[in-house]
Scaffold this motif. Structure first.
Motif, PDB file in Angstrom:
ATOM      1  N   MET A 119       0.789  -1.149  -0.129  1.00 17.94           N
ATOM      2  CA  MET A 119       0.087  -0.168   0.066  1.00 17.94           C
ATOM      3  C   MET A 119       0.964   1.392  -0.026  1.00 17.94           C
ATOM      4  O   MET A 119       1.907   1.325   0.767  1.00 17.94           O
ATOM      5  CB  MET A 119      -1.205   0.087   1.188  1.00 17.94           C
ATOM      6  N   ASP A 146      -5.091  -1.693  -1.869  1.00 17.42           N
ATOM      7  CA  ASP A 146      -5.764  -0.467  -2.071  1.00 17.42           C
ATOM      8  C   ASP A 146      -6.336  -0.288  -3.477  1.00 17.42           C
ATOM      9  O   ASP A 146      -6.987   0.927  -3.616  1.00 17.42           O
ATOM     10  CB  ASP A 146      -5.362   0.811  -1.239  1.00 17.42           C
ATOM     11  N   CYS A 174     -10.253   0.905  -0.371  1.00 19.60           N
ATOM     12  CA  CYS A 174     -10.548   0.671   0.971  1.00 19.60           C
ATOM     13  C   CYS A 174     -11.527   1.832   1.688  1.00 19.60           C
ATOM     14  O   CYS A 174     -12.279   1.558   2.136  1.00 19.60           O
ATOM     15  CB  CYS A 174      -9.488   0.115   1.913  1.00 19.60           C
ATOM     16  N   LEU A 215      -8.699  -2.436   5.103  1.00 23.64           N
ATOM     17  CA  LEU A 215      -7.308  -2.572   4.502  1.00 23.64           C
ATOM     18  C   LEU A 215      -6.512  -3.859   5.135  1.00 23.64           C
ATOM     19  O   LEU A 215      -6.076  -4.688   4.468  1.00 23.64           O
ATOM     20  CB  LEU A 215      -6.432  -1.295   4.967  1.00 23.64           C
TER      21      LEU A 215
END
Length: 209
Positions: free
Chosen positions: A15, A40, A68, A198
């Motif tokens: 991420m 994400d 997310c 997440l």
């Protein structure tokens, strides 16, 4: 670095926090993240799979990742039993992180969505006529009670720091709390749900989707 992490079997999820330095934030950068590690959903492959989904069931069961924060908005509405089918929804902000994906997700749930932005004419009238508002423009306490309708559900995705150094949202919580039917706070609203989404995505990545 992203190429190395993408090939590293010990790395399950990647991420990238925004904002990025100048020169990094473009599609070549995001596509350097393998789609199966892009938790994400910022790569074009995950985004493409999201936007070609025809129902929210397709999104939830699909073998791809969704942004997310956008997913957190839907999870909150579902958790509190807010029916969106047939409802008028105003989404304020058209970013690829929240505005565009959450608009598509809401459309997949049969809402009628108006995606608002800086060039939207008569935005106050759009906001007043909406039954649900999703705010994601990054402006300190931008939404005031005179801009809103009665008993609306307002989901505030904004994360801002005010002149006193305190975190606040895009909605003026104190100004709106008596008028809104439901209003998510900042901090403590969408943020923790985003983190949960997440972590869920990271587990999914580790399990191989």
């Amino acid at each position: 670095l992203l190429d190395s992490l993408g090939r590293d079997a010990a790395c399950d999820a990647i991420m990238i926090e925004r904002p990025l330095p100048e020169g990094f934030d473009d599609m070549r950068f995001w596509d350097a993240i393998p789609a199966e590690k892009d938790v994400d959903a910022l790569s074009s492959l995950n985004m493409g799979r999201l936007f070609t989904s025809r129902s929210f069931g397709d999104i939830e069961s699909g073998r791809f990742f969704s942004p997310c924060t956008a997913l957190a908005v839907i999870r909150m509405l579902k958790h509190y039993g807010v029916e969106v089918s047939g409802k008028r929804v105003a989404v304020v902000g058209r970013s690829s992180v929240i505005g565009k994906p959450v608009s598509h997700m809401l459309t997949c749930l049969d809402a009628t969505v108006t995606l608002c932005h800086s060039r939207t004419k008569d935005i106050k009238e759009v906001l007043k006529s909406a039954e649900i508002i999703v705010l994601a423009i990054g402006r300190v306490r931008w939404l005031k009670k005179e801009m809103a309708g009665e008993n609306q559900v307002i989901i505030d995705v904004g994360t801002n720091i005010d002149e006193a150094g305190k975190m606040c949202g895009d909605a003026d919580f104190e100004d709106l709390k008596e008028k809104a039917g439901a209003l998510s706070p900042v901090p403590g609203g969408v943020g923790p749900v985003t983190l949960a989404c997440l972590l869920e995505a990271a587990v999914k990545a580790a399990e191989g989707n």
